[in-house]
Design a protein around this motif. Structure first.
Motif, PDB file in Angstrom:
ATOM      1  N   PHE A   6      -3.330 -14.442   7.320  1.00  0.00           N
ATOM      2  CA  PHE A   6      -4.310 -13.358   7.307  1.00  0.00           C
ATOM      3  C   PHE A   6      -3.811 -12.232   6.403  1.00  0.00           C
ATOM      4  O   PHE A   6      -2.606 -11.986   6.307  1.00  0.00           O
ATOM      5  N   THR A   7      -4.761 -11.535   5.789  1.00  0.00           N
ATOM      6  CA  THR A   7      -4.431 -10.385   4.961  1.00  0.00           C
ATOM      7  C   THR A   7      -5.374  -9.242   5.287  1.00  0.00           C
ATOM      8  O   THR A   7      -6.596  -9.407   5.257  1.00  0.00           O
ATOM      9  N   ILE A   8      -4.815  -8.095   5.603  1.00  0.00           N
ATOM     10  CA  ILE A   8      -5.615  -6.902   5.853  1.00  0.00           C
ATOM     11  C   ILE A   8      -5.567  -6.007   4.630  1.00  0.00           C
ATOM     12  O   ILE A   8      -4.520  -5.891   3.976  1.00  0.00           O
ATOM     13  N   SER A   9      -6.700  -5.404   4.317  1.00  0.00           N
ATOM     14  CA  SER A   9      -6.762  -4.500   3.178  1.00  0.00           C
ATOM     15  C   SER A   9      -7.770  -3.408   3.482  1.00  0.00           C
ATOM     16  O   SER A   9      -8.599  -3.552   4.380  1.00  0.00           O
TER      17      SER A   9
ATOM     18  N   VAL B 187     -12.363  -1.624   5.881  1.00  0.00           N
ATOM     19  CA  VAL B 187     -11.140  -2.387   6.070  1.00  0.00           C
ATOM     20  C   VAL B 187     -11.538  -3.851   6.262  1.00  0.00           C
ATOM     21  O   VAL B 187     -12.465  -4.161   7.002  1.00  0.00           O
ATOM     22  N   ASP B 188     -10.899  -4.734   5.532  1.00  0.00           N
ATOM     23  CA  ASP B 188     -11.201  -6.160   5.565  1.00  0.00           C
ATOM     24  C   ASP B 188     -10.050  -6.945   6.180  1.00  0.00           C
ATOM     25  O   ASP B 188      -8.884  -6.523   6.093  1.00  0.00           O
TER      26      ASP B 188
ATOM     27  N   ALA C 256      -3.605  -7.358  13.165  1.00  0.00           N
ATOM     28  CA  ALA C 256      -3.096  -6.762  11.933  1.00  0.00           C
ATOM     29  C   ALA C 256      -3.453  -5.278  11.903  1.00  0.00           C
ATOM     30  O   ALA C 256      -4.390  -4.846  12.578  1.00  0.00           O
ATOM     31  N   ALA C 257      -2.704  -4.529  11.111  1.00  0.00           N
ATOM     32  CA  ALA C 257      -2.986  -3.111  10.934  1.00  0.00           C
ATOM     33  C   ALA C 257      -2.569  -2.678   9.542  1.00  0.00           C
ATOM     34  O   ALA C 257      -1.689  -3.311   8.919  1.00  0.00           O
ATOM     35  N   ILE C 258      -3.196  -1.616   9.071  1.00  0.00           N
ATOM     36  CA  ILE C 258      -2.855  -1.054   7.767  1.00  0.00           C
ATOM     37  C   ILE C 258      -2.832   0.462   7.910  1.00  0.00           C
ATOM     38  O   ILE C 258      -3.760   1.073   8.433  1.00  0.00           O
ATOM     39  N   ARG C 259      -1.749   1.047   7.447  1.00  0.00           N
ATOM     40  CA  ARG C 259      -1.590   2.484   7.565  1.00  0.00           C
ATOM     41  C   ARG C 259      -2.147   3.200   6.335  1.00  0.00           C
ATOM     42  O   ARG C 259      -2.613   2.553   5.399  1.00  0.00           O
ATOM     43  N   ARG C 260      -2.089   4.510   6.354  1.00  0.00           N
ATOM     44  CA  ARG C 260      -2.636   5.293   5.249  1.00  0.00           C
ATOM     45  C   ARG C 260      -1.971   4.944   3.926  1.00  0.00           C
ATOM     46  O   ARG C 260      -2.610   4.936   2.866  1.00  0.00           O
ATOM     47  N   ASN C 261      -0.667   4.684   3.972  1.00  0.00           N
ATOM     48  CA  ASN C 261       0.059   4.373   2.741  1.00  0.00           C
ATOM     49  C   ASN C 261      -0.062   2.894   2.368  1.00  0.00           C
ATOM     50  O   ASN C 261       0.642   2.428   1.485  1.00  0.00           O
ATOM     51  N   ARG C 262      -0.932   2.192   3.089  1.00  0.00           N
ATOM     52  CA  ARG C 262      -1.214   0.770   2.864  1.00  0.00           C
ATOM     53  C   ARG C 262      -0.085  -0.161   3.308  1.00  0.00           C
ATOM     54  O   ARG C 262      -0.108  -1.345   2.958  1.00  0.00           O
ATOM     55  N   ASP C 263       0.872   0.341   4.042  1.00  0.00           N
ATOM     56  CA  ASP C 263       1.810  -0.560   4.700  1.00  0.00           C
ATOM     57  C   ASP C 263       1.018  -1.411   5.693  1.00  0.00           C
ATOM     58  O   ASP C 263       0.143  -0.920   6.389  1.00  0.00           O
ATOM     59  N   THR C 264       1.367  -2.696   5.750  1.00  0.00           N
ATOM     60  CA  THR C 264       0.623  -3.618   6.607  1.00  0.00           C
ATOM     61  C   THR C 264       1.532  -4.243   7.666  1.00  0.00           C
ATOM     62  O   THR C 264       2.747  -4.378   7.460  1.00  0.00           O
TER      63      THR C 264
END
Length: 124
Positions: A66-69, A77-78, A48-56
């Motif tokens: 799974f959830t990335i935050s 980052v969780d 998983a990945a999360i960008r600066r704008n919180r796009d996942t």
């Protein structure tokens, strides 16, 4: 940037775990953050990945479970992992990238900084 991952452990199939990764540095909010995993004899794979704008972004194998935050106020980052399966057993690594084109989000070669890994074991 230094990354410190934690939260791994032993869990039964169907259970949940939360992995956390704390980053040093004052520019955490500008990084793309990712989670990868690796099992013996296999290449490290994107989770998983999360960008600066919180796009996942998620791999197909974990999507919906799974959830990335991220919490930029505490440089964390969780990865919340639900409905775990034995095939989720692996060493999980967090990673950071200063800049990443969208098409490279899932590529481990695009990430410059890596944590030490935390072991997740899912028993059947």
């Amino acid at each position: 940037v230094q990354l410190q991952a934690s939260g791994g452990g032993l869990v039964q199939a169907g259970g949940s775990l939360r992995l956390s990764c704390v980053a040093s540095g004052r520019t955490f909010n500008s990084y793309v953050m990712g989670w990868f995993r690796q099992t013996p004899g296999k290449e490290r794979e994107f989770v998983a990945a999360i960008r600066r704008n919180r796009d996942t972004y998620y791999s197909d194998s974990v999507k919906g479970r799974f959830t990335i935050s991220r919490d930029n106020s505490v440089n964390t980052v969780d990865l919340r992992m639900n409905s775990l399966k034995p095939e989720d057993t692996a060493v999980y690594y967090c990673a950071a990238a200063r800049s990443l084109i969208l098409s490279s989000t899932r590529s481990q070669a695009s990430y410059e900084y890596w944590g030490q890994g935390t072991l997740v074991t899912v028993s059947s």
